[in-house]
Design an enzyme around this catalytic site. Structure first.
Site, short mmCIF file in Angstrom:
data_model
loop_
_atom_site.label_atom_id
_atom_site.label_comp_id
_atom_site.label_asym_id
_atom_site.label_seq_id
_atom_site.Cartn_x
_atom_site.Cartn_y
_atom_site.Cartn_z
N VAL A 32 93.54 58.30 3.15
CA VAL A 32 92.26 57.59 2.99
C VAL A 32 91.41 58.30 1.95
CG1 VAL A 32 90.09 57.16 4.20
CG2 VAL A 32 92.27 56.61 5.31
N ASP A 33 90.96 57.59 0.94
CA ASP A 33 90.05 58.21 -0.03
C ASP A 33 88.60 57.89 0.37
OD1 ASP A 33 89.43 55.67 -0.92
OD2 ASP A 33 90.70 55.80 -2.70
#
Lengths: 77, 307
Positions: A32-33
């Protein structure tokens, strides 16, 4: 709550059958960014009716941390 | 050209200069502000006291408002945030993260906080956290980029928030300004065109590469690291992309780009340096003063918008 959180994560990230536990880390384990995290936060907020202030995001690095946060805010699920 | 942004920032024209690392220092920021736009000093990874010096030097060159871009990954970001307040700066843009932890400090000091956002969700959360406006920056931009384009991001952000939106990425002339307004923006932020400005301290070799650049001369490195960067293609980007395709590890890639922006901007190494620039580089045709750039864009933009 874990089951529903897992569904939300899968739905938001377009993933299927991911192994998600309370220890799952958003960044390292799920890739997840920062932008994905904003999406997830909005989805959690909508689901549980709890507002997560942006300054809290730094601390919410694992699935368990999100669940604890929600429980802290009185979410009963 | 009055918009909510010109009112908010107390500037004449709705044009903001991007807070580019190494390039956005006091000469450029003061020149843009003196020309009626909003100049920014890019704090980037600079030590906090260097930022203070830059602010003071900028004040000597202009009595118009100017702002600071705070790069949130800077280990000195806490100190820079404080210096902004101490030096009486009234506008901050933020990049590379979530500025929420500084919102209280800045809002109390009446600093207008304008986060750079790359998605609708981020824009909404920033509005809720107390942002005065947002910069919706498309992937056409130079330097660190998101994935949505300016054409798609700006209208979606404009629909999602009630604070004013500044469009960035791929804007280099009055047509770009007019188009951004059509998409719902109330100002534009430009980087590449100002790198090539007369007052910019970027090395002349860098500026000449911008003048020479064609439409397809920018490329994106670092996709595999999760921190993509757009720059003009050269020997360094070619080598980087080759290594990246071979699955090189992060440290190996880092070695190529360590200090490479400085090499391009300061030393004029256009072969091994990182020439951060947006896709609009192809439209940079000459070295002009900030005054000329802004007047040209405003005149063309006004004609197109029938203002």
């Amino acid at each position: 709550m874990l089951k529903r959180v897992k569904e939300i994560i899968e739905e938001q990230l377009n993933l299927e059958n991911v192994d998600i536990t309370e220890d799952t880390r958003f960044k390292e384990d799920l890739g997840v960014d920062s932008l994905d995290l904003f999406e997830l936060v909005m989805a959690f907020e909508e689901e549980y009716g709890v507002e997560i202030p942006s300054e809290e995001l730094e601390g919410l690095t694992t699935v368990g941390a999100v669940i604890d946060y929600m429980k802290d805010k009185g979410v009963d699920a | 050209m009055k918009t909510r942004i010109t009112e908010l920032l107390n500037i004449e024209y709705p044009i903001i200069q991007g807070g580019m690392a190494w390039v956005a220092e006091h000469h450029l920021a003061a020149a843009v502000s003196n020309a009626g736009g909003l100049g920014l000093i890019g704090a980037a990874s600079a030590p906090a006291e260097v930022v203070r010096e830059e602010i003071r030097k900028c004040k000597e060159l202009t009595d118009k408002p100017f702002g600071i871009n705070v790069m949130l990954l800077n280990p000195n970001a806490d100190e820079v945030a404080q210096i902004v307040v101490e030096e009486g700066i009234k506008v901050v843009t933020t990049g590379a993260g979530n500025p929420a932890k500084y919102m209280e400090l800045w809002n109390k000091a009446e600093v207008k906080v304008i986060p750079v956002v790359a998605s609708v969700a981020m824009a909404k959360l920033m509005e809720r956290a107390g942002a005065a406006a947002v910069v919706a920056e498309g992937t056409e931009s130079g330097g660190h980029i998101g994935s949505a384009t300016t054409m798609t991001l700006v209208p979606q952000v404009a629909d999602a928030v009630s604070i004013p939106v500044i469009a960035a990425g791929g804007i280099g002339d009055g047509r770009g300004l007019a188009a951004a307004f059509m998409l719902g923006a109330e100002a534009v932020q430009m980087g590449t065109r100002f790198v090539a400005a007369k007052e910019s301290i970027a090395h002349d070799n860098f500026k000449q590469q911008l003048v020479k650049a064609k439409d397809i001369d920018s490329t994106v490195t670092g996709m595999s690291t999760g921190h993509p960067v757009r720059s003009l293609r050269n020997k360094m980007t070619k080598e980087y992309l080759r290594l990246e395709a071979e699955g090189a590890d992060f440290m190996e890639l880092e070695r190529l780009t360590l200090g490479s922006l400085r090499r391009a901007v300061v030393e004029g190494d256009v072969v091994n340096g990182t020439l951060m620039a947006g896709q609009i580089a192809g439209m940079v045709k000459q070295i002009q003063s900030c005054e000329e750039i802004i007047q040209e864009i405003v005149a063309q933009g006004k004609t197109l918008l029938k203002l």
